[in-house]
Design an enzyme around this catalytic site. Sequence first.
Site, PDB file in Angstrom:
ATOM      1  N   ASP A  13       0.797  -1.229  -0.024  1.00 42.27           N
ATOM      2  CA  ASP A  13      -0.091   0.059   0.043  1.00 42.27           C
ATOM      3  C   ASP A  13       0.653   1.385  -0.206  1.00 42.27           C
ATOM      4  O   ASP A  13       0.363   2.216   0.608  1.00 42.27           O
ATOM      5  CB  ASP A  13      -0.835   0.084   1.308  1.00 42.27           C
ATOM      6  N   LYS A  16       2.561   1.863  -5.307  1.00 44.61           N
ATOM      7  CA  LYS A  16       3.555   1.265  -6.321  1.00 44.61           C
ATOM      8  C   LYS A  16       2.785   1.349  -7.748  1.00 44.61           C
ATOM      9  O   LYS A  16       3.458   1.695  -8.844  1.00 44.61           O
ATOM     10  CB  LYS A  16       3.810  -0.113  -6.250  1.00 44.61           C
ATOM     11  N   GLY A  40      -3.184  -5.613  -4.563  1.00 47.81           N
ATOM     12  CA  GLY A  40      -4.087  -4.830  -5.661  1.00 47.81           C
ATOM     13  C   GLY A  40      -3.457  -3.363  -5.950  1.00 47.81           C
ATOM     14  O   GLY A  40      -3.334  -2.621  -4.960  1.00 47.81           O
ATOM     15  N   HIS A  41      -3.308  -3.016  -7.224  1.00 41.45           N
ATOM     16  CA  HIS A  41      -2.618  -1.753  -7.485  1.00 41.45           C
ATOM     17  C   HIS A  41      -3.706  -0.866  -7.961  1.00 41.45           C
ATOM     18  O   HIS A  41      -4.464  -1.150  -9.073  1.00 41.45           O
ATOM     19  CB  HIS A  41      -1.500  -1.971  -8.451  1.00 41.45           C
ATOM     20  N   GLN A 222       2.804  -6.443  -3.362  1.00 41.56           N
ATOM     21  CA  GLN A 222       3.288  -6.489  -1.476  1.00 41.56           C
ATOM     22  C   GLN A 222       4.394  -5.455  -1.464  1.00 41.56           C
ATOM     23  O   GLN A 222       4.425  -4.455  -1.889  1.00 41.56           O
ATOM     24  CB  GLN A 222       3.242  -7.559  -1.093  1.00 41.56           C
TER      25      GLN A 222
END
Length: 249
Positions: A13, A16, A40-41, A222
Amino acid sequence: MKVDVILGLQWGDEGKGKIVDVLAKGYPVIARFQGGPNAGHSLQFEDKKVVLHSIPSGIFRKGTTNIIGNGVVLDPIIFREECTKLISMGVPVQERLMISKKAHLILPTHRIIDAASEHSKGASKIGSTLKGIGPAYMDKTGRNGLRVGDILSANFKERFLALKEKHISFLKQFDFQYDANQYEEEWLSAAEYLKEFSIVDGEYEINQLLDDSKRILAEGAQGSLLDIDFGSYPFVTSSNTTCAGACTG
């Protein structure tokens, strides 16, 4: 030739995906090298928020080649849902995306094992996202896994069913209710959908791109503190989230 790596220096988080999206205009190639759909991006595309779980964050950039590397574990159902959403937004996903033959597949029973294992730990659970990531990597290192390239085999369904039976046998140790057939047909259909994409020998593709002096941006999932070796073990993910992971993934 040049490879740059985007990493998170905490537990994830860190933004990225947004950074990759901004930098992608300077790189013809964006490659995911580890992790699965537990990442999750979040990106903004034409005033819409889009969350990418498996597809590299350069997918919105015209002229880019996006690669899902061999270090990634891929859930066909989640992948197809992602693609369907992007295509509905006008993103030509199939033109811009390649998938390594050696990327491992997450089966529905991997998710069940994940949930059963976490349930058995009670208050000592590690906080898994229950996406089947850990069990998929366990099968990879245990030399039992199925890979994306395996979907091209004539006996793929038989191999899928054999691994499913191994998982059912493994699950007997847990006091956990489940339906092993719940997502099977959907999963097999989504696995068939993968054939519509360029399935490549990712390592050769990457090296050819480097030989052609293409700049590559490697996108991690991550964060560094979730690295299986160097993170806050055991509260970590199941892959190498540092630059070491980029070298092999």
